[in-house]
Design a protein around this motif. Structure first.
Motif, PDB file in Angstrom:
ATOM      1  N   ARG A  63       0.762  -1.293  -0.162  1.00 51.80           N
ATOM      2  CA  ARG A  63       0.029  -0.105   0.076  1.00 51.80           C
ATOM      3  C   ARG A  63       0.958   1.465  -0.023  1.00 51.80           C
ATOM      4  NH1 ARG A  63      -4.290   2.402  -1.790  1.00 51.80           N
ATOM      5  NH2 ARG A  63      -5.405   3.832  -0.224  1.00 51.80           N
ATOM      6  N   LEU A  64       1.890   1.215   0.787  1.00 54.63           N
ATOM      7  CA  LEU A  64       2.932   2.383   0.890  1.00 54.63           C
ATOM      8  C   LEU A  64       3.432   2.686  -0.628  1.00 54.63           C
ATOM      9  CD1 LEU A  64       4.422   4.606   2.218  1.00 54.63           C
ATOM     10  CD2 LEU A  64       6.031   2.880   2.752  1.00 54.63           C
ATOM     11  N   ASP A  65       3.889   1.626  -1.059  1.00 59.85           N
ATOM     12  CA  ASP A  65       4.482   1.764  -2.562  1.00 59.85           C
ATOM     13  C   ASP A  65       3.356   2.327  -3.651  1.00 59.85           C
ATOM     14  OD1 ASP A  65       6.988   0.820  -1.759  1.00 59.85           O
ATOM     15  OD2 ASP A  65       6.357  -1.363  -2.572  1.00 59.85           O
ATOM     16  N   GLU A  66       2.025   1.674  -3.355  1.00 54.37           N
ATOM     17  CA  GLU A  66       0.874   2.282  -4.366  1.00 54.37           C
ATOM     18  C   GLU A  66       0.468   3.842  -3.884  1.00 54.37           C
ATOM     19  OE1 GLU A  66      -3.821   2.189  -4.316  1.00 54.37           O
ATOM     20  OE2 GLU A  66      -2.824   0.495  -3.478  1.00 54.37           O
ATOM     21  N   LEU A  67       0.698   4.165  -2.756  1.00 58.38           N
ATOM     22  CA  LEU A  67       0.495   5.773  -2.613  1.00 58.38           C
ATOM     23  C   LEU A  67       1.617   6.524  -2.839  1.00 58.38           C
ATOM     24  CD1 LEU A  67      -0.723   5.307   1.329  1.00 58.38           C
ATOM     25  CD2 LEU A  67      -2.096   5.633  -0.854  1.00 58.38           C
ATOM     26  N   LYS A  68       2.998   5.995  -2.783  1.00 56.61           N
ATOM     27  CA  LYS A  68       4.151   6.900  -3.766  1.00 56.61           C
ATOM     28  C   LYS A  68       3.905   6.755  -4.856  1.00 56.61           C
ATOM     29  CE  LYS A  68       7.439   6.190   0.136  1.00 56.61           C
ATOM     30  NZ  LYS A  68       8.878   5.317   0.454  1.00 56.61           N
ATOM     31  N   SER A  69       3.432   5.560  -5.730  1.00 54.44           N
ATOM     32  CA  SER A  69       3.301   5.480  -7.041  1.00 54.44           C
ATOM     33  C   SER A  69       2.341   6.558  -7.597  1.00 54.44           C
ATOM     34  CB  SER A  69       2.922   4.305  -7.682  1.00 54.44           C
ATOM     35  OG  SER A  69       1.635   4.021  -7.272  1.00 54.44           O
ATOM     36  N   ARG A  70       1.110   6.940  -6.918  1.00 55.16           N
ATOM     37  CA  ARG A  70       0.324   8.099  -7.126  1.00 55.16           C
ATOM     38  C   ARG A  70       1.115   9.415  -7.410  1.00 55.16           C
ATOM     39  NH1 ARG A  70      -4.684   7.107  -3.260  1.00 55.16           N
ATOM     40  NH2 ARG A  70      -5.491   5.060  -3.956  1.00 55.16           N
ATOM     41  N   TYR A  71       2.103   9.563  -6.582  1.00 55.79           N
ATOM     42  CA  TYR A  71       2.864  11.030  -6.712  1.00 55.79           C
ATOM     43  C   TYR A  71       3.852  10.771  -7.972  1.00 55.79           C
ATOM     44  CZ  TYR A  71       0.919  12.576  -2.278  1.00 55.79           C
ATOM     45  OH  TYR A  71       0.236  13.021  -1.265  1.00 55.79           O
ATOM     46  N   GLU A  72       4.341   9.658  -8.019  1.00 58.29           N
ATOM     47  CA  GLU A  72       5.226   9.468  -9.003  1.00 58.29           C
ATOM     48  C   GLU A  72       4.523   9.887 -10.666  1.00 58.29           C
ATOM     49  OE1 GLU A  72       6.930   5.668  -8.343  1.00 58.29           O
ATOM     50  OE2 GLU A  72       7.866   6.644  -6.350  1.00 58.29           O
ATOM     51  N   THR A  73       3.252   9.050 -10.687  1.00 59.10           N
ATOM     52  CA  THR A  73       2.302   9.233 -11.853  1.00 59.10           C
ATOM     53  C   THR A  73       2.096  10.815 -12.063  1.00 59.10           C
ATOM     54  OG1 THR A  73       1.610   7.298 -11.375  1.00 59.10           O
ATOM     55  CG2 THR A  73       0.247   8.425 -12.850  1.00 59.10           C
ATOM     56  N   MET A  74       1.785  11.566 -11.161  1.00 56.90           N
ATOM     57  CA  MET A  74       1.110  12.848 -10.918  1.00 56.90           C
ATOM     58  C   MET A  74       2.429  13.861 -11.363  1.00 56.90           C
ATOM     59  SD  MET A  74      -1.887  14.738  -8.849  1.00 56.90           S
ATOM     60  CE  MET A  74      -3.046  13.325  -9.180  1.00 56.90           C
ATOM     61  N   ILE A  75       3.448  13.740 -10.412  1.00 53.89           N
ATOM     62  CA  ILE A  75       4.531  14.702 -10.492  1.00 53.89           C
ATOM     63  C   ILE A  75       5.916  14.281 -11.194  1.00 53.89           C
ATOM     64  CG2 ILE A  75       5.956  16.234  -8.878  1.00 53.89           C
ATOM     65  CD1 ILE A  75       4.002  15.773  -6.800  1.00 53.89           C
ATOM     66  N   GLY A  76       5.880  12.945 -11.221  1.00 53.69           N
ATOM     67  CA  GLY A  76       7.288  12.457 -11.525  1.00 53.69           C
ATOM     68  C   GLY A  76       7.907  11.800 -10.583  1.00 53.69           C
ATOM     69  N   PHE A  77       7.867  12.067  -9.369  1.00 56.26           N
ATOM     70  CA  PHE A  77       8.605  11.498  -8.112  1.00 56.26           C
ATOM     71  C   PHE A  77       7.777  11.912  -6.970  1.00 56.26           C
ATOM     72  CE2 PHE A  77       8.975  15.994  -8.292  1.00 56.26           C
ATOM     73  CZ  PHE A  77       9.294  16.358  -7.027  1.00 56.26           C
ATOM     74  N   THR A  78       8.199  11.112  -5.926  1.00 56.06           N
ATOM     75  CA  THR A  78       7.512  11.361  -4.741  1.00 56.06           C
ATOM     76  C   THR A  78       8.312  12.326  -3.811  1.00 56.06           C
ATOM     77  OG1 THR A  78       6.583   9.043  -4.604  1.00 56.06           O
ATOM     78  CG2 THR A  78       6.572  10.263  -2.599  1.00 56.06           C
ATOM     79  N   PRO A  79       7.813  13.607  -3.671  1.00 54.52           N
ATOM     80  CA  PRO A  79       8.546  14.707  -2.860  1.00 54.52           C
ATOM     81  C   PRO A  79       9.185  13.942  -1.564  1.00 54.52           C
ATOM     82  CG  PRO A  79       6.631  15.644  -3.842  1.00 54.52           C
ATOM     83  CD  PRO A  79       6.604  14.048  -4.058  1.00 54.52           C
TER      84      PRO A  79
END
Length: 131
Positions: free
Chosen positions: A7-23
């Motif tokens: 779930r943590l990886d899934e949540l981080k991947s949302r940021y990667e999809t939207m911004i290009g990285f997880t801040p």
């Protein structure tokens, strides 16, 4: 409840999809939150993604709005949404126009923050050349 690391990886991947990285600040918040209260963090992140992916608006519009709203709050998170807007196809002119709207409601502080953010994201734009 889903496996927490998955779930943590899934949540981080949302940021990667939207911004290009997880801040980094967001990554720390997610990691801590998933250890302490994974249900709360998951619920907040589900709400966030639902609000940022409405069917009635395209991503560029959503991110330009988010950028302007965060400028009004003089939040450093405006940088992430400027990056997401660029990823969604926004131009410097569109981001600058969004900043002007934010400045109308917040004042020069919002425009100063926008100038700092946009000059960092578009370093090749020399104001003298653009004239």
């Amino acid at each position: 409840m889903a496996d927490q690391p998955t779930r943590l990886d899934e949540l981080k991947s949302r940021y990667e999809t939207m911004i290009g990285f997880t801040p980094p600040k967001i990554a720390k918040r997610l990691e801590l939150g998933m250890r302490v209260d994974p249900d709360l963090v998951s619920a907040l992140e589900d709400w966030r993604i639902a609000a940022l992916t409405p069917g009635a608006l395209d991503q560029k519009t959503v991110q330009l709005m988010s950028f302007a709203i965060l400028l009004v709050q003089t939040s450093e998170a405006a940088t992430n949404h400027a990056k997401a807007a660029i990823k969604a196809g926004a131009t410097l002119d569109e981001l600058h126009a969004s900043a002007a709207i934010a400045a109308l409601f917040r004042g020069v502080a919002a425009f100063n923050l926008a100038g700092e953010i946009l000059s960092g994201l578009f370093p090749e734009t020399d104001p003298e050349i653009a004239r």
